[in-house]
Design an enzyme around this catalytic site. Structure first.
Site, PDB file in Angstrom:
ATOM      1  N   CYS A 112       0.833  -1.204   0.000  1.00  0.00           N
ATOM      2  CA  CYS A 112       0.000   0.000   0.000  1.00  0.00           C
ATOM      3  C   CYS A 112       0.867   1.253   0.000  1.00  0.00           C
ATOM      4  O   CYS A 112       0.633   2.192  -0.764  1.00  0.00           O
ATOM      5  CB  CYS A 112      -0.922  -0.012   1.208  1.00  0.00           C
ATOM      6  SG  CYS A 112      -2.071   1.384   1.283  1.00  0.00           S
ATOM      7  N   CYS A 208      -6.559  -3.188   7.120  1.00  0.00           N
ATOM      8  CA  CYS A 208      -7.829  -2.472   7.006  1.00  0.00           C
ATOM      9  C   CYS A 208      -8.914  -3.260   6.285  1.00  0.00           C
ATOM     10  O   CYS A 208     -10.086  -3.149   6.633  1.00  0.00           O
ATOM     11  CB  CYS A 208      -7.621  -1.107   6.344  1.00  0.00           C
ATOM     12  SG  CYS A 208      -6.982  -1.165   4.646  1.00  0.00           S
TER      13      CYS A 208
END
EC number: 2.8.1.13
Length: 382
Positions: A112, A208
């Site tokens: 990410c 997440c």
């Protein structure tokens, strides 16, 4: 020269802050605003589906976007929410699922940072006329010879350099990390000083898009039918039992194998081609050589075939260990560990240091076991 190293007054220096809605990024924005910078907050909507919206402490979910917006309003800065869900799925979530199907153990937070945040968001910050993109990572930055140098966070407990190994030199030159010299307690004290609503907010613990820690369930949703049962075999290939899908297993796993034997067995290899989980004794977990792909190197001298003595981290929570790294063409490298390490899996990151300085790293593509190991060395390694 201002505190961020620019030849301009703070009020004439625009800084984009990546605001996740947590304490660290909120304090980063408040601190820079307090110092007089022209601060713009940006929050990325990466994943906001189903249970993740309600999961307390899961980054980039709906509550976190709300928290980031409240902080921006409180400190008086403009704030924008950018929909990066499709980019996040393509660059992070799909790669996460496919990595498990290849028998690897991925680190999606690194991916990410490597793609969505330090590539796409950085470009957005430049488009907004910012002089820098600031984040709440615990990483130190200095400059020498006209280029940025990156170092482990001053507080070893909070150091996040492992997750930022893929930061290129060009990105490092543009990035700033105002919290690099602070501890978490000091950051929370600043949050209270600035009366931020997130001062007591707990840390994010889960990935997440895996808010309940059930990786296999997420992979099944992304890749339906991926949990195909198969054989659990020993090092000689003898069948010891059945598994419920290789996505449920990781290198070094001992519990949950469902095998009754006289001595402990560990997952030592995952064979996606034959859909097998290979188990063995603890010593079979040791590796002494790593092959890396997608190597990012930001050391002073080029990484070559002569080798460079470095220290490497192969887990985010581990201390660096001595190794020699040999560079190759097309982003590949080979790392020889001074002492064998247990439980190293393809798909993880191998991050390189010289002292506290971050030199880069790469993704582990393969491992090799030591040819010979004395009993003393075996005990030391384990």
């Amino acid at each position: 020269m201002n505190s961020l190293g620019f030849d301009a007054a703070p009020e004439d220096t625009r800084i984009v802050v990546a605001m996740s809605g947590g304490v660290d990024s909120s304090v980063t924005a408040a601190l820079l605003k307090d110092q007089g910078y022209d601060v713009v907050g940006i929050t990325l909507q990466l994943y906001d589906h189903g249970a993740a919206i309600q999961k307390k402490g899961a980054c980039c979910a709906g509550q976190d976007i709300h928290d980031a917006r409240r902080v921006a309003e409180a400190i008086g800065i403009p704030h924008y929410v950018l929909d990066y869900e499709s980019r996040f799925r393509d660059s992070v979530m799909d790669e996460f699922a496919d990595s498990y199907l290849r028998g690897e153990t991925p680190v999606p937070c690194v991916r990410c940072n490597q793609t969505v945040k330090f590539r796409d968001l950085l470009e957005t910050a430049q488009d907004l006329g910012a002089s820098a993109l600031a984040t709440g990572h615990y990483l130190r930055r200095d400059e020498a010879g006209g280029k940025a140098l990156l170092f482990r966070g001053r507080n070893a407990v909070k150091d996040q350099s492992y997750f930022l190994f893929a930061t290129t030199q060009e990105q490092a030159d543009f990035l700033r990390f105002p919290l690099g010299d602070l501890t978490k307690d000091e950051t929370r004290a600043l949050a209270e000083k600035y009366n931020l609503a997130v001062a007591a907010k707990p840390e994010s613990q889960d990935i997440c898009f895996v808010p309940n820690g059930d990786y296999a369930k997420v992979i099944e949703r992304l890749r339906p039918g991926s949990a195909v049962p198969g054989d659990i075999v020993d090092l000689d290939g003898s069948i010891l039992g059945r598994h419920s899908g290789i996505i449920n297993y990781t290198i070094g796993q001992r519990r949950g194998l469902g095998i009754a034997t006289g001595s402990p067995l560990y997952v030592v290899r995952i064979d996606p081609d034959r859909n097998r989980v290979v188990v063995g004794p603890q010593e079979a977990l040791l590796v002494s050589k790593l092959t890396l792909r997608e190597v990012n190197w930001i050391g002073d001298l080029p990484l070559g075939l002569d080798g460079a003595d470095v220290f490497v981290k192969i887990r985010s929570t581990a201390e660096p260990v001595a190794a020699t790294v040999f560079g190759a063409l097309d982003g590949w490298a080979e790392v020889h560990l001074q002492m064998p390490e247990p439980g190293v899996s393809a798909g993880q990151a191998c991050v390189m240091y010289k002292g506290d300085r971050l030199l880069g790293g790469g993704w582990i593509a393969g491992t090799e076991a030591p040819l010979k190991l004395t009993e003393t060395a075996f005990q030391q390694a384990l």
